[in-house]
Design a protein around this motif. Structure first.
Motif: not given
Length: 329
Positions: A220, A181, A176-177, A223-224, A305, A327, A301-303
């Protein structure tokens, strides 16, 4: 995914148009439209499969001489290439022999292709066992965006106007991230309206569990979308409930979009044979191009935020200065 990769994907300079020579005019219009939009060079490819390369008949069955077939393919490719060239698009016709699912990824690597455009083939059951869709084979194998033109896709409204409405349907899994993006960058580049959609499968949940799942999904999704991007382009996050393989195609069909973006996990054998995967069903039912991107296991896969608190209805109520390592899995 690096910024350079995102830049290449949103503004491709080399587009591979894989043709079986029998697609309708809508397919060519979309290929021309996308090439003009980014001023890309087109590699117009047809792969002659081994079944057509026999040099002698077997038990009296009819066959096509390889030389005659090659002449026909060359003439047809030159005819299609002329359509691109009339629009001011550089186009190189290419003929390869072999299995398309083998030849196309090799060409993608050797010619630094940024995007593939291909038409879908409507088949299911035994027919899919006999011959899988080239589009689906590419979606699950190549590491660049694959734009599929389905049988219900409408012609582009204008030859140079960027897409006004882009929809990203996400499962909120590890890819998803990466997908978000790309979708955010594409929307900003074209000044498009971006919608992020997630369908919750709440079967068997209590009402309280459903409420928690809705709030978590809303967070979620939010956050994207980078905070700085929210002020630069209009966007919407939607969470809806239903069985994903049925609800996502139905939800997308009810929305007027110019481009749909999906992740491309490899489907299970059963869903592949029956044609019931989300990707397959969206492509077959969508009235606009569907751009799929294969998830790479090496992607981050982690960010970290800066998140917003939401109330029970998923509405923003305050900002928090706390950061968390999230995550999405």
């Amino acid at each position: 995914m690096t910024q350079n990769t995102i830049a290449r994907w949103i503004n491709p300079k080399v587009i591979l148009v894989a043709t079986n020579l029998v697609e309708g005019h809508t397919f060519m219009l979309h290929a021309i439209y996308q090439a003009k939009l980014s001023r890309a060079r087109v590699l117009l490819l047809h792969v002659i499969p081994p079944s057509y390369l026999r040099t002698e008949s077997v038990y009296g069955r009819p066959f096509i001489q390889p030389s005659l077939l090659s002449q026909y393919v060359r003439a047809k490719l030159d005819e299609l290439a002329a359509e691109f060239q009339c629009e001011g698009i550089g186009c190189e016709p290419i003929i390869l022999n072999g299995l398309p699912e083998d030849q196309i990824p090799t060409l993608v690597e050797s010619r630094m292709v940024d995007r593939i455009i291909v038409a879908s083939r409507n088949a299911s059951g035994v027919e899919r066992l006999i011959g899988a869709s080239i589009a689906e084979a590419l979606i699950s194998s190549v590491a660049i965006p694959v734009c599929t033109i389905g049988r219900h896709t409408l012609p582009p409204l204008a030859s140079t106007t960027p897409p006004k409405r882009i929809l990203l349907a996400t499962s909120l899994q590890r890819e998803s991230p990466m997908l978000a993006g790309f979708a955010n960058a594409l929307a900003e580049s074209h000044h498009s309206h971006l919608t992020l959609l997630h369908v919750l499968d709440c079967a068997g949940m209590t009402e309280q569990e459903r409420e928690v799942a809705r709030c978590k999904a809303q967070l979620q999704l939010s956050w994207l979308v980078p905070k700085e991007a929210r002020s630069r382009h209009q966007g919407v996050v939607l969470t809806q409930e239903g069985e994903p393989t049925s609800f996502i195609p139905a939800a997308i069909s009810s929305m007027s979009q110019d481009l749909i973006i999906l992740g491309a996990p490899f489907p299970s054998l059963i869903s592949w044979i029956l044609g019931t995967s989300v990707v397959h069903r969206v492509i077959e039912e969508a009235e606009c191009p569907v751009l799929t991107i294969k998830y790479s296991a090496g992607s981050d896969t982690s960010r970290e935020v800066l998140y917003d608190s939401v109330d029970s209805e998923g509405l923003y109520v305050q900002s928090s200065r706390e950061t968390q390592q999230i995550t999405l899995s």
